[in-house]
Design a protein around this motif. Structure first.
Motif, PDB file in Angstrom:
ATOM      1  N   MET A 100       0.822  -1.203   0.000  1.00  0.00           N
ATOM      2  CA  MET A 100       0.000   0.000   0.000  1.00  0.00           C
ATOM      3  C   MET A 100       0.861   1.260   0.000  1.00  0.00           C
ATOM      4  O   MET A 100       1.498   1.589   1.008  1.00  0.00           O
ATOM      5  CB  MET A 100      -0.938   0.018   1.218  1.00  0.00           C
ATOM      6  CG  MET A 100      -1.897   1.204   1.235  1.00  0.00           C
ATOM      7  SD  MET A 100      -3.032   1.169   2.642  1.00  0.00           S
ATOM      8  CE  MET A 100      -4.079  -0.230   2.199  1.00  0.00           C
ATOM      9  N   TRP A 101       0.916   1.918  -1.135  1.00  0.00           N
ATOM     10  CA  TRP A 101       1.540   3.235  -1.261  1.00  0.00           C
ATOM     11  C   TRP A 101       0.509   4.080  -1.997  1.00  0.00           C
ATOM     12  O   TRP A 101       0.209   3.840  -3.175  1.00  0.00           O
ATOM     13  CB  TRP A 101       2.840   3.143  -2.044  1.00  0.00           C
ATOM     14  CG  TRP A 101       3.652   4.423  -2.081  1.00  0.00           C
ATOM     15  CD1 TRP A 101       3.216   5.688  -1.808  1.00  0.00           C
ATOM     16  CD2 TRP A 101       5.035   4.542  -2.432  1.00  0.00           C
ATOM     17  NE1 TRP A 101       4.229   6.597  -1.953  1.00  0.00           N
ATOM     18  CE2 TRP A 101       5.371   5.915  -2.349  1.00  0.00           C
ATOM     19  CE3 TRP A 101       6.017   3.639  -2.826  1.00  0.00           C
ATOM     20  CZ2 TRP A 101       6.644   6.394  -2.632  1.00  0.00           C
ATOM     21  CZ3 TRP A 101       7.296   4.121  -3.109  1.00  0.00           C
ATOM     22  CH2 TRP A 101       7.608   5.478  -3.011  1.00  0.00           C
ATOM     23  N   ARG A 102      -0.017   5.088  -1.325  1.00  0.00           N
ATOM     24  CA  ARG A 102      -1.122   5.817  -1.928  1.00  0.00           C
ATOM     25  C   ARG A 102      -1.148   7.278  -1.474  1.00  0.00           C
ATOM     26  O   ARG A 102      -0.516   7.651  -0.488  1.00  0.00           O
ATOM     27  CB  ARG A 102      -2.465   5.172  -1.573  1.00  0.00           C
ATOM     28  CG  ARG A 102      -2.756   5.104  -0.087  1.00  0.00           C
ATOM     29  CD  ARG A 102      -4.173   4.662   0.229  1.00  0.00           C
ATOM     30  NE  ARG A 102      -4.498   3.344  -0.261  1.00  0.00           N
ATOM     31  CZ  ARG A 102      -5.623   2.700   0.051  1.00  0.00           C
ATOM     32  NH1 ARG A 102      -6.495   3.267   0.867  1.00  0.00           N
ATOM     33  NH2 ARG A 102      -5.847   1.501  -0.421  1.00  0.00           N
ATOM     34  N   GLY A 103      -1.926   8.070  -2.214  1.00  0.00           N
ATOM     35  CA  GLY A 103      -2.191   9.436  -1.820  1.00  0.00           C
ATOM     36  C   GLY A 103      -1.049  10.397  -2.100  1.00  0.00           C
ATOM     37  O   GLY A 103       0.005  10.041  -2.616  1.00  0.00           O
ATOM     38  N   THR A 104      -1.310  11.651  -1.743  1.00  0.00           N
ATOM     39  CA  THR A 104      -0.316  12.710  -1.857  1.00  0.00           C
ATOM     40  C   THR A 104       0.000  13.229  -0.461  1.00  0.00           C
ATOM     41  O   THR A 104      -0.624  12.835   0.509  1.00  0.00           O
ATOM     42  CB  THR A 104      -0.848  13.858  -2.731  1.00  0.00           C
ATOM     43  OG1 THR A 104      -2.071  14.353  -2.161  1.00  0.00           O
ATOM     44  CG2 THR A 104      -1.120  13.377  -4.149  1.00  0.00           C
ATOM     45  N   GLY A 105       0.964  14.118  -0.359  1.00  0.00           N
ATOM     46  CA  GLY A 105       1.342  14.621   0.954  1.00  0.00           C
ATOM     47  C   GLY A 105       2.170  13.614   1.713  1.00  0.00           C
ATOM     48  O   GLY A 105       2.632  12.608   1.174  1.00  0.00           O
ATOM     49  N   ASP A 106       2.374  13.894   2.994  1.00  0.00           N
ATOM     50  CA  ASP A 106       3.186  13.046   3.846  1.00  0.00           C
ATOM     51  C   ASP A 106       2.415  11.772   4.199  1.00  0.00           C
ATOM     52  O   ASP A 106       1.216  11.859   4.507  1.00  0.00           O
ATOM     53  CB  ASP A 106       3.541  13.825   5.122  1.00  0.00           C
ATOM     54  CG  ASP A 106       4.694  13.225   5.891  1.00  0.00           C
ATOM     55  OD1 ASP A 106       5.430  12.399   5.315  1.00  0.00           O
ATOM     56  OD2 ASP A 106       4.859  13.561   7.077  1.00  0.00           O
ATOM     57  N   PHE A 124      -2.063   5.033  -5.958  1.00  0.00           N
ATOM     58  CA  PHE A 124      -0.715   5.597  -6.005  1.00  0.00           C
ATOM     59  C   PHE A 124      -0.728   6.862  -6.865  1.00  0.00           C
ATOM     60  O   PHE A 124      -1.322   6.883  -7.944  1.00  0.00           O
ATOM     61  CB  PHE A 124       0.244   4.561  -6.594  1.00  0.00           C
ATOM     62  CG  PHE A 124       1.690   4.972  -6.582  1.00  0.00           C
ATOM     63  CD1 PHE A 124       2.332   5.299  -5.399  1.00  0.00           C
ATOM     64  CD2 PHE A 124       2.409   5.027  -7.760  1.00  0.00           C
ATOM     65  CE1 PHE A 124       3.670   5.666  -5.389  1.00  0.00           C
ATOM     66  CE2 PHE A 124       3.747   5.393  -7.763  1.00  0.00           C
ATOM     67  CZ  PHE A 124       4.374   5.716  -6.572  1.00  0.00           C
ATOM     68  N   ASP A 125      -0.084   7.900  -6.392  1.00  0.00           N
ATOM     69  CA  ASP A 125      -0.100   9.203  -7.052  1.00  0.00           C
ATOM     70  C   ASP A 125       0.479   9.088  -8.478  1.00  0.00           C
ATOM     71  O   ASP A 125       1.673   8.821  -8.642  1.00  0.00           O
ATOM     72  CB  ASP A 125       0.718  10.192  -6.222  1.00  0.00           C
ATOM     73  CG  ASP A 125       0.752  11.577  -6.830  1.00  0.00           C
ATOM     74  OD1 ASP A 125      -0.014  11.834  -7.781  1.00  0.00           O
ATOM     75  OD2 ASP A 125       1.549  12.404  -6.350  1.00  0.00           O
ATOM     76  N   PRO A 126      -0.335   9.298  -9.528  1.00  0.00           N
ATOM     77  CA  PRO A 126       0.172   9.147 -10.906  1.00  0.00           C
ATOM     78  C   PRO A 126       1.252  10.171 -11.248  1.00  0.00           C
ATOM     79  O   PRO A 126       2.164   9.860 -12.029  1.00  0.00           O
ATOM     80  CB  PRO A 126      -1.069   9.319 -11.775  1.00  0.00           C
ATOM     81  CG  PRO A 126      -2.058  10.038 -10.922  1.00  0.00           C
ATOM     82  CD  PRO A 126      -1.775   9.615  -9.503  1.00  0.00           C
ATOM     83  N   VAL A 151       9.514   7.373 -12.785  1.00  0.00           N
ATOM     84  CA  VAL A 151       9.912   6.713 -14.027  1.00  0.00           C
ATOM     85  C   VAL A 151      10.869   7.604 -14.814  1.00  0.00           C
ATOM     86  O   VAL A 151      11.882   7.128 -15.364  1.00  0.00           O
ATOM     87  CB  VAL A 151       8.671   6.344 -14.853  1.00  0.00           C
ATOM     88  CG1 VAL A 151       9.074   5.838 -16.235  1.00  0.00           C
ATOM     89  CG2 VAL A 151       7.842   5.285 -14.129  1.00  0.00           C
ATOM     90  N   ALA A 152      10.566   8.903 -14.867  1.00  0.00           N
ATOM     91  CA  ALA A 152      11.439   9.826 -15.600  1.00  0.00           C
ATOM     92  C   ALA A 152      12.837   9.903 -14.991  1.00  0.00           C
ATOM     93  O   ALA A 152      13.818  10.165 -15.697  1.00  0.00           O
ATOM     94  CB  ALA A 152      10.809  11.220 -15.632  1.00  0.00           C
ATOM     95  N   SER A 153      12.933   9.638 -13.672  1.00  0.00           N
ATOM     96  CA  SER A 153      14.238   9.675 -13.006  1.00  0.00           C
ATOM     97  C   SER A 153      15.041   8.394 -13.220  1.00  0.00           C
ATOM     98  O   SER A 153      16.167   8.276 -12.729  1.00  0.00           O
ATOM     99  CB  SER A 153      14.043   9.908 -11.501  1.00  0.00           C
ATOM    100  OG  SER A 153      13.624   8.720 -10.847  1.00  0.00           O
ATOM    101  N   GLY A 154      14.435   7.411 -13.906  1.00  0.00           N
ATOM    102  CA  GLY A 154      15.114   6.143 -14.145  1.00  0.00           C
ATOM    103  C   GLY A 154      14.698   5.029 -13.214  1.00  0.00           C
ATOM    104  O   GLY A 154      15.269   3.938 -13.251  1.00  0.00           O
ATOM    105  N   CYS A 155      13.685   5.285 -12.415  1.00  0.00           N
ATOM    106  CA  CYS A 155      13.210   4.271 -11.460  1.00  0.00           C
ATOM    107  C   CYS A 155      12.244   3.322 -12.168  1.00  0.00           C
ATOM    108  O   CYS A 155      11.359   3.745 -12.909  1.00  0.00           O
ATOM    109  CB  CYS A 155      12.516   4.958 -10.288  1.00  0.00           C
ATOM    110  SG  CYS A 155      12.128   3.850  -8.938  1.00  0.00           S
ATOM    111  N   GLN A 156      12.417   2.041 -11.951  1.00  0.00           N
ATOM    112  CA  GLN A 156      11.515   1.032 -12.512  1.00  0.00           C
ATOM    113  C   GLN A 156      10.345   0.846 -11.548  1.00  0.00           C
ATOM    114  O   GLN A 156      10.535   0.520 -10.378  1.00  0.00           O
ATOM    115  CB  GLN A 156      12.282  -0.282 -12.684  1.00  0.00           C
ATOM    116  CG  GLN A 156      11.485  -1.393 -13.326  1.00  0.00           C
ATOM    117  CD  GLN A 156      12.287  -2.673 -13.450  1.00  0.00           C
ATOM    118  OE1 GLN A 156      11.734  -3.753 -13.563  1.00  0.00           O
ATOM    119  NE2 GLN A 156      13.613  -2.565 -13.436  1.00  0.00           N
TER     120      GLN A 156
END
Length: 410
Positions: free
Chosen positions: A87-93, A123-125, A132-137
């Motif tokens: 579970m990784w979701r939402g924005t903010g802290d 998960f925050d799109p 992804v743009a930073s190179g993270c898969q």
């Protein structure tokens, strides 16, 4: 065509349930018998089928403190950041905080993230695009072919040398100190030493199941001893009609207790075979206590299933408490001086259908820390008294009866 397939599907589901039930009853009796003479580490290696590694350091993290620890490790990583999170979701802290740390990682550090399709569906799109743009898969554990087999693991590995497991999600509910509506109660563990290699393999398996390539050999460094403690990693995968590693781990820990058996669990719906082990330990004079969620619960049907187990457990001498300060989300077992920490619940979902990861350790500091926190949590709980429970309202009994229909899948 759909009408003709439905009876087949129901037959397969019922057959799987009956097979699991029979197998678990057999395992319960086997572990109760073996535990009288076989030490826990031998049970883990021989009966569960996982190695017990020497030379590890284990440290506990409670509630929102996990995010401070994760941010430190992310920013310190020099080779790789691996995150498998249900579970990784939402924005903010804490989502933005952890995401920012990953985005600001050292140059050249490889980043691989596996999220579950269900638990992380929010998960925050925007964050995903930046990662992804930073190179993270970034990969998803897919819902097909079986939407019930979610990846419930929380395994985070840094440089192949430090790892975390627990029940936490990267979401606002895990901020705070385990008190209040937005401060769920949870426990995580940091591991250093040879057992980290097993947690890295658990991440590797999750990555490949999500369509990724196997990790390179450099992801598995030679690990020197980091402490004096033994750790077994129990990385469980679904099994429709057989006993999973998670189920075997639960039987082994419960059956091995001789003095105390203290369980904190967020989705506590043990089937009859697990109840049999708890009752056998209580009859043997073991101090058996269960700490489960109380007024705060995110799945009312599961809570009804949880409370449906109370009558039998209370009659057999098991003490039951409900946590009143927030949602009890920890998944820990303290069996004498051995403890389990991770994502594994004591329900059919975790023990049959989900990908799970927990550690079992003999680290005295971890056992002492769990014991202290369990005792503190009891001061924020109320005990279920057998007499009062027999007088509970009819509406509560009706909800419990309704949960019985779904019990094999709760």
């Amino acid at each position: 065509m759909l009408a003709s397939a439905l009876p087949v599907a129901l037959g397969v589901a019922l057959g799987g349930h009956l097979s699991r039930r029979l197998r678990r009853q057999q395992l319960a009796r086997r572990f109760i018998r073996l535990a009288d003479d076989v030490p826990l580490d031998v049970l883990l290696e021989r009966e569960v089928g996982v190695p017990v590694r020497d030379g590890n350091e284990v440290a506990l993290h409670a509630d929102g403190s996990i995010f401070d620890a994760l941010e430190r490790e992310i920013r310190s990583a020099r080779e790789s950041i691996h995150i498998c999170e249900f579970m990784w979701r939402g924005t903010g802290d804490p989502s933005e905080r952890i995401g920012r740390a990953v985005l600001e990682r050292r140059p050249g550090v490889a980043c691989r993230i596996v999220l579950d399709w269900f638990g992380s569906k929010r998960f925050d799109p925007d964050l995903e695009r930046r990662l992804v743009a930073s190179g993270c898969q970034v990969r998803r554990h897919a819902p097909l072919p079986d939407p019930f087999r979610c990846n419930h693991r929380r395994v985070l590995v840094f440089d192949g040398r430090t790892a975390f497991v627990g029940g936490f999600g990267i979401w606002k509910s895990w901020l705070g100190n385990g008190v209040g509506e937005e401060g769920w109660r949870d426990t995580a563990a940091r591991v250093r030493g040879p057992a980290v290699g097993d947690l890295q393999r658990a991440f590797d398996d999750s990555l490949q199941a999500a369509g990724g390539q196997p990790l390179p050999a450099a992801a598995y460094p030679r690990l020197a001893p980091a402490g004096p403690h033994r750790v077994a990693v129990v990385a469980s995968t679904p099994a429709w009609a057989r006993a999973t590693l998670a189920a075997r781990m639960s039987y082994a820990l419960l059956a091995s207790a001789r003095r105390r058996l203290w369980i904190a669990n967020s989705y506590f719906v043990p089937d009859r075979s697990l109840q049999d082990v708890l009752l056998a330990r209580a009859r043997a004079g073991v101090d058996v206590r269960v700490l489960a969620p109380g007024p705060w619960h995110d799945v009312p049907l599961v809570q009804a299933g949880q409370r449906r187990t109370y009558r039998r457990l209370l009659a057999g001498g098991v003490r039951v408490f409900e946590y009143a300060a927030s949602m009890m989300h920890a998944k820990t077992i303290l069996a004498d001086d051995a403890c389990a920490i991770g994502s594994t619940n004591m329900d059919s979902q975790s023990l049959s259908f989900l990908w799970e990861a927990s550690i079992v350790t003999d680290a005295p500091e971890a056992a002492a820390g769990l014991a202290r926190r369990f005792e503190l949590d009891l001061t924020r709980s109320y005990e279920i008294e057998p007499g009062a429970w027999r007088r509970r309202p009819g509406a509560m009994r009706l909800r419990e009866a309704g949960a019985a229909v779904a019990e094999p899948w709760l």
